[in-house]
Design an enzyme around this catalytic site. Structure first.
Site: not given
Ligand code: DGL
Length: 267
Positions: A153, A11-12, A74, A187
């Site tokens: 975050e 994930d990010s 993600c 998230h």
């Molecule tokens: N958690 C990720 C998602 O599901 C990335 C969120 C992000 O980095 O903007 O989209």
């Protein structure tokens, strides 16, 4: 690939840990190698080309860890990069969007489904596409919530600022008659309580993580590569901020995370 090889998950940032938590619950024999791209978070406001490049770099790194399958934990990367990356690797690779759409299509009673996610995920209309394939009569209402990822975050999971931001975003879905709301960013389950308190109990919140873990289990079984021995040493990597990540990981996961390693995956 031996069946006790690990599963790569990325994930990010910390969002993908909500998927890892579910994998650990449902298939505890599987060992995880996690990568959180904390140096480059957020992904949600970046272009498709950039997300494909990042995902390709991460997948290359995960393959050096000899993973037997990869979960793109993600939504943004699943929306933008899954198809491309899946055509480039020979191991099973799954995303979170299709499993999430499947649960929403089954959960809705009145056919009105809300999707909240990053600008990238909502703009891609990938949930709309899957949902209309699964049930052509559903109405899908997407709403991008770009401030949620930095708030999560930052660890502001119960902060009044997060509640205020959520109220403003959710007000745009009011009046649509939605009975099902997909948390279309990994998230968001971390602020599920905030979202739920605003939309009310009558709206079913869908967290795609559960169905993603179930799909992973099925894929491993059908490929004959499910682990039959207990998980060994889960590994966690980030591209920045290892200490902060470790604190989070230990509040989210059912196991103790003793070490987070920093690694650079960029070209
Ligand atoms: N958690 C990720 C998602 O599901 C990335 C969120 C992000 O980095 O903007 O989209």
């Amino acid at each position: 690939m031996p069946s006790n090889a690990p599963i790569g998950v990325f994930d990010s940032g910390i969002g993908g840990l909500t998927v890892v938590r579910e994998i650990m619950r449902q298939i505890p024999n599987e060992t995880i190698v996690y990568f959180g791209d904390t140096a480059r978070v957020p992904y949600g406001n970046k272009s498709k080309e950039t997300i494909i490049t990042y995902s390709r770099q991460i997948v290359k790194f995960l393959q050096t860890q000899e993973v037997k399958a990869i979960v793109i934990a993600c939504n943004t990367a699943s929306a933008f990069a899954l198809e491309t990356i899946a055509s480039e690797v020979s191991i099973p690779i799954i995303g979170v969007v299709k499993p999430g759409a499947r649960v929403a299509a089954e959960a809705t009673q009145n056919g009105n489904i809300g999707i909240i996610g990053t600008e990238g995920t909502i703009g891609s209309r990938i949930y709309n596409q899957y949902l209309s394939e699964m049930n052509p009569s559903v109405n899908v209402y997407g709403k991008a919530c770009p401030l949620f990822v930095p708030l999560v975050e930052e660890g502001w999971l119960r902060d009044p600022v997060t509640v205020e931001v959520a109220k403003r975003y959710m007000s745009e879905l009011q009046g649509k008659g939605i009975d099902t709301l997909v948390l279309g960013c990994t998230h968001y389950p971390l602020i599920r309580h905030v979202i739920s308190s605003i939309v009310g109990d009558e709206v079913t919140l869908v967290n795609p993580a559960y169905e993603t873990a179930r799909t992973l289990k099925e894929v491993l079984e059908s490929s004959g590569i499910e682990s039959i021995t207990p998980a060994t040493n889960h590994k966690f990597y980030v591209s920045d901020g290892a200490e902060k990540f470790k604190e989070f990981a230990n509040t989210i996961l059912p196991c103790e995370v003793a070490e987070i390693k920093g690694v650079s995956v960029g070209a």
